[in-house]
Design a protein around this motif. Sequence first.
Motif, mmCIF file in Angstrom:
data_model
loop_
_atom_site.group_PDB
_atom_site.id
_atom_site.type_symbol
_atom_site.label_atom_id
_atom_site.label_comp_id
_atom_site.label_asym_id
_atom_site.label_seq_id
_atom_site.Cartn_x
_atom_site.Cartn_y
_atom_site.Cartn_z
ATOM 1 N N SER A 1 0.618 -1.031 -0.514
ATOM 2 C CA SER A 1 -0.237 0.023 0.284
ATOM 3 C C SER A 1 0.481 1.596 0.148
ATOM 4 O O SER A 1 2.265 1.508 0.515
ATOM 5 N N LEU A 2 0.519 2.512 -0.876
ATOM 6 C CA LEU A 2 1.122 3.733 -0.384
ATOM 7 C C LEU A 2 1.225 4.106 0.920
ATOM 8 O O LEU A 2 2.369 4.458 1.348
ATOM 9 N N GLY A 3 0.213 3.645 1.733
ATOM 10 C CA GLY A 3 0.907 4.213 3.484
ATOM 11 C C GLY A 3 2.184 3.356 3.778
ATOM 12 O O GLY A 3 2.805 3.920 4.501
ATOM 13 N N THR A 4 2.378 2.557 3.515
ATOM 14 C CA THR A 4 2.931 1.438 4.433
ATOM 15 C C THR A 4 4.197 1.745 3.737
ATOM 16 O O THR A 4 5.452 1.666 3.805
ATOM 17 N N SER A 5 4.685 1.845 1.950
ATOM 18 C CA SER A 5 5.390 2.100 1.203
ATOM 19 C C SER A 5 6.575 3.441 1.876
ATOM 20 O O SER A 5 7.669 3.781 1.799
ATOM 21 N N ARG A 6 5.861 4.420 2.160
ATOM 22 C CA ARG A 6 5.605 5.840 3.148
ATOM 23 C C ARG A 6 6.297 6.184 3.885
ATOM 24 O O ARG A 6 7.155 6.536 4.052
ATOM 25 N N LYS A 7 5.081 5.288 4.991
ATOM 26 C CA LYS A 7 5.533 5.366 6.227
ATOM 27 C C LYS A 7 6.402 4.709 6.650
ATOM 28 O O LYS A 7 7.691 5.128 7.774
ATOM 29 N N LEU A 8 6.644 2.957 6.816
ATOM 30 C CA LEU A 8 7.918 2.390 7.401
ATOM 31 C C LEU A 8 9.689 2.555 6.995
ATOM 32 O O LEU A 8 9.886 2.934 7.852
ATOM 33 N N PRO A 9 9.601 3.270 5.822
ATOM 34 C CA PRO A 9 10.708 4.069 6.278
ATOM 35 C C PRO A 9 11.045 5.041 7.066
ATOM 36 O O PRO A 9 12.051 5.035 7.780
ATOM 37 N N ILE A 10 9.601 5.859 7.503
ATOM 38 C CA ILE A 10 10.150 7.016 7.966
ATOM 39 C C ILE A 10 9.849 6.873 8.962
ATOM 40 O O ILE A 10 11.199 7.236 9.948
ATOM 41 N N ILE A 11 9.317 6.065 9.633
ATOM 42 C CA ILE A 11 9.121 5.321 10.970
ATOM 43 C C ILE A 11 9.856 4.773 11.652
ATOM 44 O O ILE A 11 10.396 5.296 12.342
ATOM 45 N N THR A 12 10.945 3.672 10.759
ATOM 46 C CA THR A 12 11.732 2.967 11.140
ATOM 47 C C THR A 12 13.256 3.863 11.214
ATOM 48 O O THR A 12 14.398 4.160 11.589
ATOM 49 N N GLY A 13 13.810 4.950 10.102
ATOM 50 C CA GLY A 13 14.164 6.182 10.052
ATOM 51 C C GLY A 13 14.544 7.302 11.761
ATOM 52 O O GLY A 13 15.416 7.073 11.961
ATOM 53 N N LEU A 14 12.831 7.550 11.969
ATOM 54 C CA LEU A 14 13.080 7.271 13.735
ATOM 55 C C LEU A 14 13.563 7.271 14.240
ATOM 56 O O LEU A 14 14.045 7.439 15.509
ATOM 57 N N LEU A 15 13.366 6.389 14.376
ATOM 58 C CA LEU A 15 13.501 4.870 15.349
ATOM 59 C C LEU A 15 15.094 4.839 15.401
ATOM 60 O O LEU A 15 15.812 5.120 16.639
ATOM 61 N N LEU A 16 15.509 4.795 14.469
ATOM 62 C CA LEU A 16 17.230 4.235 14.346
ATOM 63 C C LEU A 16 18.349 5.984 15.326
ATOM 64 O O LEU A 16 19.116 6.201 15.956
ATOM 65 N N SER A 17 17.453 7.038 14.451
ATOM 66 C CA SER A 17 17.886 8.471 14.787
ATOM 67 C C SER A 17 18.328 8.825 16.115
ATOM 68 O O SER A 17 18.356 9.044 16.912
ATOM 69 N N MET A 18 17.035 7.575 16.849
ATOM 70 C CA MET A 18 17.269 7.566 18.464
ATOM 71 C C MET A 18 18.290 7.439 18.837
ATOM 72 O O MET A 18 18.766 7.127 20.088
ATOM 73 N N SER A 19 19.190 6.460 18.422
ATOM 74 C CA SER A 19 20.621 5.492 18.826
ATOM 75 C C SER A 19 21.617 6.748 19.490
ATOM 76 O O SER A 19 22.482 6.437 20.373
ATOM 77 N N MET A 20 21.351 8.263 18.902
ATOM 78 C CA MET A 20 22.324 9.169 19.565
ATOM 79 C C MET A 20 22.843 8.959 20.517
ATOM 80 O O MET A 20 23.475 9.391 21.608
ATOM 81 N N ILE A 21 21.395 8.870 21.544
ATOM 82 C CA ILE A 21 21.551 8.586 23.114
ATOM 83 C C ILE A 21 23.026 8.002 23.635
ATOM 84 O O ILE A 21 23.324 8.247 24.608
ATOM 85 N N GLY A 22 23.340 7.197 23.164
ATOM 86 C CA GLY A 22 24.532 6.175 23.205
ATOM 87 C C GLY A 22 25.734 7.176 23.966
ATOM 88 O O GLY A 22 26.764 6.265 24.245
ATOM 89 N N ALA A 23 25.923 7.917 22.921
ATOM 90 C CA ALA A 23 27.277 9.094 23.181
ATOM 91 C C ALA A 23 27.433 9.841 24.448
ATOM 92 O O ALA A 23 28.187 9.495 24.920
ATOM 93 N N ILE A 24 26.180 10.141 25.370
ATOM 94 C CA ILE A 24 26.317 9.931 26.688
ATOM 95 C C ILE A 24 26.847 8.862 27.430
ATOM 96 O O ILE A 24 27.868 9.194 28.443
ATOM 97 N N PHE A 25 27.558 7.484 27.444
ATOM 98 C CA PHE A 25 27.723 6.564 27.972
ATOM 99 C C PHE A 25 29.166 5.821 27.167
ATOM 100 O O PHE A 25 29.495 4.981 27.572
ATOM 101 N N THR A 26 29.038 6.576 26.860
ATOM 102 C CA THR A 26 31.014 6.349 26.018
ATOM 103 C C THR A 26 31.961 7.710 26.420
ATOM 104 O O THR A 26 31.719 8.806 26.004
ATOM 105 N N ASP A 27 33.240 7.559 26.454
ATOM 106 C CA ASP A 27 34.537 8.299 25.887
ATOM 107 C C ASP A 27 35.004 7.811 24.920
ATOM 108 O O ASP A 27 36.204 9.017 24.520
ATOM 109 N N SER A 28 34.526 6.669 24.262
ATOM 110 C CA SER A 28 35.575 6.679 22.947
ATOM 111 C C SER A 28 34.638 7.365 21.779
ATOM 112 O O SER A 28 33.019 7.199 21.625
ATOM 113 N N THR A 29 35.428 8.088 20.745
ATOM 114 C CA THR A 29 35.364 8.864 19.542
ATOM 115 C C THR A 29 34.639 7.769 18.932
ATOM 116 O O THR A 29 34.247 8.458 17.971
ATOM 117 N N ALA A 30 35.551 6.857 18.464
ATOM 118 C CA ALA A 30 34.631 5.897 17.400
ATOM 119 C C ALA A 30 33.570 5.602 17.365
ATOM 120 O O ALA A 30 32.441 5.896 16.660
#
Length: 440
Positions: free
Chosen positions: A318-347
């Motif tokens: 469906s048009l809705g699933t085709s458009r919204k699935l990448p958007i929702i998945t992307g927003l979920l992945l963008s939450m990973s930046m919180i991991g920077a709080i828990f490390t001193d490693s630049t890498a």
Amino acid sequence: MSQSTVSSAATHKVSGKATKMRYAVAFMLFLTVVINYMDRSNLSVAAPLISEEFGLDTAQQGLLLSAFGWTYAAMQLPGGWLVDRVQPRLLYPICLVLWSVATIFMGMAGSFIALIVLRLAVGGFEAPAYPINNKVVTAWFPERERATAIGFYTSGQFIGLALLTPALIWLQHALTWHWVFVVTGGVGVIWGLIWFFMYRNPVDSKKANAAEIEYIREGGGLVDLGSAKNKTAAPKLSKADFALVLGRRKLWGIYIGQFCLTSTLWFFLTWFPTYLVTYRHMDYIKTGFLTSLPFIAALAGVLISGVLSDYMLKRGVSLGTSRKLPIITGLLLSMSMIGAIFTDSTALVITFMSIAFFGNGLASITWSLVSALAPSRLIGLTGGMFNFIGNLSSIATPIVIGLLVSATDFGPAFIYMTVIAAAGILSYVFLVGQVQRVEG
């Protein structure tokens, strides 16, 4: 002779198969977006040296970095009104030249106030850019190719930054921060003139044959949109029009979702280089290289997103699933930046940031929902409202982060960005619902 017979005859007369002029138009949009985002991000490159020269604290830095967003957001509705009335061939180069001239003058500014005033001008003149992009792609591409086209030109904001940010940092290091603005502004002036002489609407173009125009039209492309041959006067906007674009739950779903999505983008466009220099104590050259890695990841995300979305649509999803699935998945992945709080490693920090910005790129086909949902006679106004509400983040993100962080602790910024991304997911899941054009 019937209309279909005329169309068939015209197609046969011009060519046995459709031309591919729409791909050239997509490339023109891509280059325009590269320049657009180069002029948005050049201040983040120069910000540490500007702050040092003018003695700015973090709150003042946040104000300067947000100045673009004040006028960019405020001018979205007037910009959308213009987009519905002025041909992209004329409106785009006018905007390009004006924001580029303001950028050049930023390189000559001698005070904090002058920088803010000029940055406000850049934001105001850039305001119609993405509604114009949406109008152009709605005219030139059928629905089944539109997400790929949007993904391709949107990738310009990431590939330009990934490749050009290190170059701009080198330029600043070799000369001064002033030249960052002079060079980027000069490129925009030149491209504005090129756009005027090269761009045409589908039905005005001499390089698109009748077969291609019919292919676009049959696929849902609005080939007469923005045409010089279309002499029908645009109706005056009414209270009912504003009530329509502000009164539908589906549209509010994409408005709020866009605010949440672009919050992540504006973090990378404003505070990320300062974070690496000030809080991670990296030199400018190393910062230029490391800053480019998340943008490369975002480039991969946005290219995958458009192709994947159109592939799913062609396979019967469906048009809705085709458009919204990448958007929702992307927003979920963008939450990973919180991991920077828990490390001193630049890498690890760069890894978390790259995953987060890959997600931002994956979610960046949101304009495909504007094309699919907006009332056909209010493409510009809906796009303007979408960009207005979405780009309130360009004001909020720099200022909120400037107020949240301290001289030694950047952690609250990552918590804020994670909460915003979660709100975006909820908006697309519960507010947008079934994707179908709003009538009115």
